[in-house]
Design an enzyme around this catalytic site. Structure first.
Site, mmCIF file in Angstrom:
data_model
loop_
_atom_site.group_PDB
_atom_site.id
_atom_site.type_symbol
_atom_site.label_atom_id
_atom_site.label_comp_id
_atom_site.label_asym_id
_atom_site.label_seq_id
_atom_site.Cartn_x
_atom_site.Cartn_y
_atom_site.Cartn_z
ATOM 1 N N ARG A 1 -5.845 24.999 14.920
ATOM 2 C CA ARG A 1 -5.218 26.325 15.003
ATOM 3 C C ARG A 1 -4.151 26.492 13.925
ATOM 4 O O ARG A 1 -3.434 25.550 13.586
ATOM 5 C CB ARG A 1 -4.609 26.551 16.384
ATOM 6 C CG ARG A 1 -5.652 26.685 17.487
ATOM 7 C CD ARG A 1 -5.001 26.993 18.820
ATOM 8 N NE ARG A 1 -5.981 27.171 19.878
ATOM 9 C CZ ARG A 1 -6.534 28.328 20.205
ATOM 10 N NH1 ARG A 1 -6.173 29.424 19.539
ATOM 11 N NH2 ARG A 1 -7.415 28.417 21.173
ATOM 12 N N TYR B 1 -1.936 22.307 35.085
ATOM 13 C CA TYR B 1 -1.335 21.910 33.808
ATOM 14 C C TYR B 1 -0.273 20.835 34.029
ATOM 15 O O TYR B 1 -0.261 19.804 33.343
ATOM 16 C CB TYR B 1 -0.728 23.132 33.124
ATOM 17 C CG TYR B 1 -0.262 22.878 31.714
ATOM 18 C CD1 TYR B 1 -1.167 22.721 30.674
ATOM 19 C CD2 TYR B 1 1.093 22.791 31.406
ATOM 20 C CE1 TYR B 1 -0.743 22.480 29.371
ATOM 21 C CE2 TYR B 1 1.522 22.554 30.104
ATOM 22 C CZ TYR B 1 0.590 22.404 29.098
ATOM 23 O OH TYR B 1 1.010 22.165 27.817
ATOM 24 N N ASP C 1 -15.775 17.743 21.386
ATOM 25 C CA ASP C 1 -15.337 18.099 22.731
ATOM 26 C C ASP C 1 -14.756 16.845 23.370
ATOM 27 O O ASP C 1 -15.503 15.972 23.836
ATOM 28 C CB ASP C 1 -16.522 18.625 23.539
ATOM 29 C CG ASP C 1 -16.156 18.952 24.982
ATOM 30 O OD1 ASP C 1 -14.942 18.900 25.325
ATOM 31 O OD2 ASP C 1 -17.072 19.250 25.774
ATOM 32 N N VAL C 2 -13.435 16.749 23.388
ATOM 33 C CA VAL C 2 -12.802 15.524 23.884
ATOM 34 C C VAL C 2 -13.032 15.317 25.371
ATOM 35 O O VAL C 2 -12.831 14.210 25.882
ATOM 36 C CB VAL C 2 -11.283 15.512 23.576
ATOM 37 C CG1 VAL C 2 -11.035 15.548 22.079
ATOM 38 C CG2 VAL C 2 -10.567 16.649 24.291
#
Length: 277
Positions: free
Chosen positions: A20, A179, A83-84
């Site tokens: 990003r 989260y 894709d971890v």
């Protein structure tokens, strides 16, 4: 005589979630390149139509754009989609990196799930949202640490893993269960791995950012509530930048941090964690 961080010449660093433009991952990658590392950069392979407006206007190309910045600094760069949250994909990544560079000295687990519908009370939290966040944040950190850690041990003594956590792991605010739980678990994983890998000379630490104004925060309205949080909730009176976090990561990878492991460094401007936006 000048003081400088050392231990980066000829080293290879892998930074996940580095694609990003306004981010934490990109400044970490650039700072490690400035320090002297070659870079492996991973991103999720977002479709261009999902880029923020400023990235689209810039002609941004995710990890490929960051790789160009690294090369402009005279370092090698390998940009890969990974894709971890997929253990098989992480294994393929590690195999590709070994074929290209033959080693990984520093691993920065920065990839994280996007802000979404997980910011709800536990009793209303959709199960798929819980898994979405945990799969990327926690499972991804585990898969990467496990696989790259194996390669580090085969290389011989040395190496560092830095896990990007968050101040919410300590604040534990309402409506942040997925989260916060993922980041608290990352802190635990950091300490456990430090004890396991320390005898082989691999150091494992975490960095817990506070409020950093990246594109991840674009959905949070600006205005009175935002300004009040910064004024009342952050001692230094400003948001953090990606560079603030990058500086901490580079230090933790350096020879100057050679006797530091199992720690989570809070880089938050002096946040008062009880304050809510």
């Amino acid at each position: 005589m000048t003081f400088e961080l050392t231990g980066f010449a000829g080293k290879v660093a892998l930074v996940s979630g580095a694609g990003r433009m306004r981010s934490i991952g990109r400044p970490i990658a650039v700072a490690l390149a400035q320090a002297g590392c070659d870079l492996v950069l991973t991103g999720s392979g977002r479709a261009p139509e999902r880029y923020p407006a400023d990235e689209q206007a810039e002609g941004w190309r995710d990890v490929d754009s960051v790789a160009e910045e690294v090369r402009a600094l005279g370092r090698r760069a390998l940009a890969l989609v990974c894709d971890v949250a997929n253990a098989g994909a992480v294994d393929e990544l590690a195999t590709r990196v070994q074929a290209e560079f033959g080693r990984i000295d520093f691993l920065v687990n920065n990839a994280g799930s996007h802000r979404g519908e997980d910011r709800q009370p536990v009793t209303q939290l959709p199960i798929e949202q819980w898994h979405r966040v945990l799969n990327v944040n926690l499972d991804g950190t585990f898969y990467m640490s496990r696989r790259i850690g194996q390669d580090m041990l085969r290389q011989g003594p040395g190496g560092a893993i830095v896990n990007i956590s968050s101040v919410v792991a300590r604040a534990l605010l309402p409506n942040s269960a997925a989260y916060s739980a993922s980041k608290a678990a990352i802190n635990a994983l950091t300490t456990i791995m430090a004890g396991e890998l320390g005898p082989q000379g691999v150091r494992v630490n975490g960095v817990a950012p506070g409020l950093v104004d990246t594109s991840r925060m674009d959905g949070v309205p600006r205005g009175a509530a935002w300004d009040a949080y910064i004024r009342q909730g952050i001692a230094l009176g400003r948001c953090g930048s990606g560079e603030d976090i990058a500086n901490a990561v580079v230090f933790l990878c350096s020879e100057q941090a050679a006797w530091l492991t199992g720690q989570v460094l809070h880089v938050d401007g002096g946040a008062f964690h009880g304050h809510r936006m």
